[in-house]
Design an enzyme around this catalytic site. Sequence first.
Site, PDB file in Angstrom:
ATOM      1  N   TYR A   1       0.833  -1.204   0.000  1.00 45.22           N
ATOM      2  CA  TYR A   1       0.000   0.000   0.000  1.00 45.22           C
ATOM      3  C   TYR A   1       0.868   1.255   0.000  1.00 45.22           C
ATOM      4  O   TYR A   1       0.629   2.213  -0.747  1.00 45.22           O
ATOM      5  CB  TYR A   1      -0.905  -0.045   1.228  1.00 45.22           C
ATOM      6  CG  TYR A   1      -1.884   1.077   1.375  1.00 45.22           C
ATOM      7  CD1 TYR A   1      -2.993   1.185   0.533  1.00 45.22           C
ATOM      8  CD2 TYR A   1      -1.743   2.015   2.401  1.00 45.22           C
ATOM      9  CE1 TYR A   1      -3.914   2.205   0.697  1.00 45.22           C
ATOM     10  CE2 TYR A   1      -2.660   3.036   2.574  1.00 45.22           C
ATOM     11  CZ  TYR A   1      -3.748   3.133   1.719  1.00 45.22           C
ATOM     12  OH  TYR A   1      -4.661   4.138   1.886  1.00 45.22           O
TER      13      TYR A   1
ATOM     14  N   LYS B   1       1.020   4.101  -2.884  1.00 42.30           N
ATOM     15  CA  LYS B   1       0.605   5.449  -2.537  1.00 42.30           C
ATOM     16  C   LYS B   1       1.731   6.472  -2.728  1.00 42.30           C
ATOM     17  O   LYS B   1       1.468   7.648  -3.017  1.00 42.30           O
ATOM     18  CB  LYS B   1       0.075   5.493  -1.108  1.00 42.30           C
ATOM     19  CG  LYS B   1      -1.284   4.826  -0.939  1.00 42.30           C
ATOM     20  CD  LYS B   1      -2.310   5.378  -1.913  1.00 42.30           C
ATOM     21  CE  LYS B   1      -3.730   4.983  -1.594  1.00 42.30           C
ATOM     22  NZ  LYS B   1      -4.689   5.485  -2.602  1.00 42.30           N
TER      23      LYS B   1
END
Length: 305
Positions: A164, A168
């Site tokens: 993640y 991101k």
Amino acid sequence: MIRFDDRVAIVTGAGVGLGRCHALGLAERGAKVVVNDLGATTDGASTGSDAAQKVVAEIEALGGEAIAHGADVSNAEQVNDMIVKTMEKWGRIDILINNAGILRDKTFGKMTMDDFRKVVDVHLIGTANCCHAVWPHMRAAQYGRIVVTTSASGLYGNFGQSNYGAAKAGVMGLMNVLHLEGARDNIRVNTLAPTAATRMTENLLPPEALELLKPETITPGVLYLVSEDGPSRKILGAGAGHFALTRVYETAGALIEGDITPEAVAAKWDQISAPQGQEELADAFGQTRKFALSAAKAKGIKLDW
């Protein structure tokens, strides 16, 4: 008064949580909205929800216009179909808010590369797919407002979220380049870094914090970013009604003359890391120019750069 009358907006992952709030906020201020939602669980494992259609019904009940589309943002063909249907319906695309995402948290040593790739596919490749699909329409119209969604996990790190966090951080780099490439066509691109009470955070935050961090406290910041007079290349942190900008700075640094050795770097580390004179750089060549000019000055070389 910020309004979006006659504007067409696409919001991904808009069936629940932040995306739903963004879609409703745009519609309340006059935008026609494409409510995109795959209908997946938070890990992206299952589909079939009618969440997007429910949001469309909410918008229509407010007197607005909306359509639902179930494209998986990581699938370029499905994204292209969403753009085709949007153009057939309304003939324009002015705003894109990339919000869709999933979580597959696990420490890096225990994570499978399949789970790493899937999260990157949804967050980073999915964002790129949507931006790429709307790009020619925004260029033709000489107008576009795009928001990509990052996270403090990507900007600062978070234990158990290597997939993640990597994805991101990647969308921030995408924003930087799209800002430069879109400027001549009046396409402005910004990044949202939200902290909100959603399905993806409900098991990570205490109940008292969840009550404060409602999506409704974040959406006003997004609406400003995609407004006609909104900025570009900003990373807006938002949560509980608090807003802040994240900026990437580079220190003034230090030039090592003579033998450039690891020991020389260690000896100048305090000067290299000193915050005095740090600055934001406009583009990648800003760093190249800075380093080359520093070395040229020390050697008495005049660079016309």
